[in-house]
Enzyme design. Structure first.
Site, short mmCIF file in Angstrom:
data_model
loop_
_atom_site.label_atom_id
_atom_site.label_comp_id
_atom_site.label_asym_id
_atom_site.label_seq_id
_atom_site.Cartn_x
_atom_site.Cartn_y
_atom_site.Cartn_z
N HIS A 75 7.74 -7.78 -3.92
CA HIS A 75 6.40 -8.14 -4.38
C HIS A 75 6.41 -9.47 -5.13
O HIS A 75 6.68 -9.51 -6.33
CB HIS A 75 5.85 -7.04 -5.31
CG HIS A 75 5.51 -5.79 -4.58
ND1 HIS A 75 4.25 -5.54 -4.06
CD2 HIS A 75 6.26 -4.73 -4.23
CE1 HIS A 75 4.25 -4.38 -3.44
NE2 HIS A 75 5.45 -3.86 -3.53
N ASP B 216 -14.68 -8.93 -22.56
CA ASP B 216 -15.25 -8.74 -21.23
C ASP B 216 -16.77 -8.60 -21.27
O ASP B 216 -17.48 -9.28 -20.54
CB ASP B 216 -14.66 -7.49 -20.55
CG ASP B 216 -13.15 -7.48 -20.61
OD1 ASP B 216 -12.58 -8.57 -20.78
OD2 ASP B 216 -12.54 -6.40 -20.48
N GLY C 190 0.84 -1.19 0.00
CA GLY C 190 0.00 0.00 0.00
C GLY C 190 0.88 1.24 0.00
O GLY C 190 2.07 1.16 0.31
N GLU D 262 3.99 -11.09 -6.15
CA GLU D 262 2.84 -11.22 -7.05
C GLU D 262 3.11 -10.74 -8.47
O GLU D 262 2.40 -11.12 -9.39
CB GLU D 262 1.63 -10.47 -6.47
CG GLU D 262 1.74 -8.95 -6.42
CD GLU D 262 2.46 -8.41 -5.17
OE1 GLU D 262 3.25 -9.16 -4.57
OE2 GLU D 262 2.24 -7.24 -4.82
N CYS E 268 5.32 -6.20 1.50
CA CYS E 268 5.69 -4.78 1.44
C CYS E 268 5.05 -4.01 2.60
O CYS E 268 5.41 -4.22 3.75
CB CYS E 268 5.33 -4.20 0.07
SG CYS E 268 6.11 -2.63 -0.23
N TYR E 269 4.07 -3.14 2.33
CA TYR E 269 3.44 -2.43 3.45
C TYR E 269 2.87 -3.42 4.47
O TYR E 269 2.95 -3.21 5.68
CB TYR E 269 2.31 -1.53 2.92
CG TYR E 269 1.53 -0.82 4.00
CD1 TYR E 269 1.97 0.36 4.54
CD2 TYR E 269 0.33 -1.37 4.50
CE1 TYR E 269 1.27 1.00 5.56
CE2 TYR E 269 -0.37 -0.75 5.51
CZ TYR E 269 0.10 0.44 6.04
OH TYR E 269 -0.59 1.06 7.04
N LYS F 237 -7.90 -10.36 -17.34
CA LYS F 237 -8.30 -10.68 -18.71
C LYS F 237 -8.22 -12.17 -19.03
O LYS F 237 -9.15 -12.75 -19.58
CB LYS F 237 -7.40 -9.88 -19.65
CG LYS F 237 -7.82 -9.87 -21.08
CD LYS F 237 -9.11 -9.14 -21.20
CE LYS F 237 -9.20 -8.18 -22.31
NZ LYS F 237 -10.18 -7.13 -22.07
#
Ligand code: XMP
Length: 503
Positions: A164, A221, A50, A166, A77-78, A360
């Site tokens: 990170h 989408d 964050g 991710e 992280c945060y 996506k």
């Protein structure tokens, strides 16, 4: 279920997605009370990154009591710094701010890093860092400027990483999530088909016998959103396709052709003139996006009045649209027409967005589960504001024509050269004019930019290395066939720091 507590980082849904890749159900929530967290019965909790500092006065922190729930917790992280602060360690501003790809070295034994290479590249983005870990934690990884790049308390299964895991740039990220899921003891039995079944059920409950309007663009989408709704409410669904005059060459005809064959109510609205009028003289990208977002809604409201008693508007919003439009405390990158571009007042009882938390490629998977034709499911994305955000500066009918023709040439050549695997590619019109020479005469004309990217999730992307022979054929054709263009440029930037679209 793994619960992700969101503190506003740009990549937070990527965390959820990495968990889902391990076939584990995952929910992302912001600012939950301890009671709510306990009632969700998570098998593990992830605290996200964050933009805040844990020492800011109003910084969001997780409830302290989650550390006595007895479930594994991973802070990123945060989230890692929040864990440190709550458990009695020390966080301070780092003397060297780390940003980008950084070499991380694993030091000491670690459950979280089981099977992970000793040295690997990870993505860092932080100003504060952990100076001293809380009691019973050992340091498990370090970088050159960050001595506590990871730490863990193996007895209680508390883990913290400053980098990170991710984002794709963290080479060992997937392994780290897989290890965490194992530590949590998750069964790994969640599938995209479960998402489809659950979503259809939830939509049925929410909508009952009400009438629904679906904003259909013919893109992946909105087509998947329409298919979900048509499963849930059948003929109570009307799909509205707005031709805002900013579509690619021949697109309006193609979309109408595909969807008129489907078993649903389909309405096409020709609104090119109307959008162009609203965009006259507007050059600022966010203004353009907001104008288009609002005009879309006004058209839908008008159609819904004609149909009568429509309560719900369905949009095919997906997660990158949400996050880039600025969620909670995250920064606004661009207002996607269907999120941040929405007007304050919308005359529908509710806006329904069944794909709001998916990426996506996950949406494509859901489309396949729903039996949509591959032609639609594997279509490259086309943004709602269309060519307006591929024309830098004011949008005019002439410019639309130029970018439509250039884009059609680019797509034709890519397809005839058989270039595969491009995630998205298109032509844009810059607002640059430059001097050229044609037939012995001087020209002072526009420059078209070509862009091709490779990406899994559209949150980060790299410029595609399209073969030079193809690019030069495209450049030649564009300058020869389109009046007013004397230069063609290829965009080599990745995202970040650029974005995929130009505005
Ligand atoms: P950016 O330019 O933000 O694009 O890197 C990421 C992906 O999102 C698409 N995009 C949009 N899609 N409405 C949409 O439906 C929008 O307003 C919008 N803006 C960008 C873009 O084409 C890319 O695939």
């Amino acid at each position: 279920m793994i619960l992700v507590l969101d503190f506003g980082g740009q990549y937070n849904q990527l965390i959820a997605r990495r968990v889902r890749e391990n076939n584990v159900y995952c929910e992302v929530h912001t600012a939950l009370s301890f009671e709510k967290i306990r009632s969700l019965k998570p098998e593990g909790i992830i605290l996200t990154g964050g933009p805040q500092s844990v020492y800011e006065k109003d910084s969001l922190l997780p409830p302290e009591k989650i550390f006595s729930l007895g479930v594994p917790i991973l802070g990123i992280c945060y989230g890692a710094q929040a864990m440190t602060k709550i458990l009695g360690g020390e966080v301070k501003p780092a003397s060297v701010r780390e940003y980008g790809k950084t070499e991380v070295e694993i030091i000491g034994a670690s459950k979280l890093f089981k099977g992970v290479e000793k040295k690997s590249v990870a993505w860092m983005s932080h100003t504060d860092r952990i100076f001293s870990p809380p009691e019973n934690f050992s340091v498990t990884a370090a970088t050159k400027n960050c001595p506590v790049a990871a730490m863990e308390n193996p007895a209680q299964n508390f883990f913290a990483v400053q980098f990170h895991p991710e984002v794709v740039h963290t080479v060992e990220g997937a392994k780290i999530f897989s290890n965490f899921v194992d530590i949590c003891g998750c069964k790994r039995d969640w599938k995209m088909s479960s998402f489809v079944v659950d979503t259809v059920e939830n939509l049925k409950k929410k909508i009952g016998g009400g009438k629904v309007l679906c904003a259909l663009s013919g893109g992946v989408d909105s087509s998947v959103a329409a298919a979900l709704l048509s499963k849930a409410v059948g003929k109570n669904l009307t799909c509205v396709f707005v031709d805002h005059g900013l579509l690619r060459k021949n697109e309006a005809v193609e979309v109408e052709e595909v969807f008129s064959k489907f078993d649903l109510n389909f309405i096409k609205v020709d609104a090119g003139e109307r959008f162009l009028k609203k965009l006259r003289g507007v050059v600022e990208p966010e203004r353009k996006r907001k104008i288009i977002g609002e005009e879309f809604i006004r058209v839908f409201e008008e159609v819904s009045k004609k149909i009568g008693a429509v309560d719900f508007l369905v949009q095919g919003t997906i997660y990158p649209d949400v996050i880039e439009s600025g969620l909670g405390k995250s920064a606004v990158i661009k207002s996607h027409h269907n999120v941040g571009g929405l007007p304050d007042f919308v005359d529908f009882k509710e806006i329904v967005e069944p794909l709001r938390l998916l990426f996506k490629d996950e949406v494509r998977q859901a489309g396949r589960e729903l039996g949509l034709p591959e032609k639609i499911v594997s279509r490259q994305p086309f943004p709602g504001p269309g060519l307006a955000i591929r024309i830098i500066g004011e949008v005019t009918a002439e410019k639309i024509k130029i970018v439509q023709e250039a884009d059609a040439i680019f797509r034709e050549e890519i397809s005839s050269a058989g270039v595969k695997n491009l995630s998205q590619y298109f032509a844009a019109l810059t607002n640059m004019r430059s001097v050229g020479v044609m037939g012995d005469g001087r020209t002072y004309d526009c420059a078209v930019a070509l862009r091709g990217v490779l990406t899994d999730d559209f949150m980060t992307a790299e410029a595609a290395k399209i073969p030079w022979e193809v690019l030069s054929v495209v450049a030649n054709r564009i300058v020869n066939e389109i009046r007013g263009v004397n230069r063609v440029l290829y965009d080599c930037t990745s995202k970040p720091p650029a974005t995929i679209e130009f505005e």
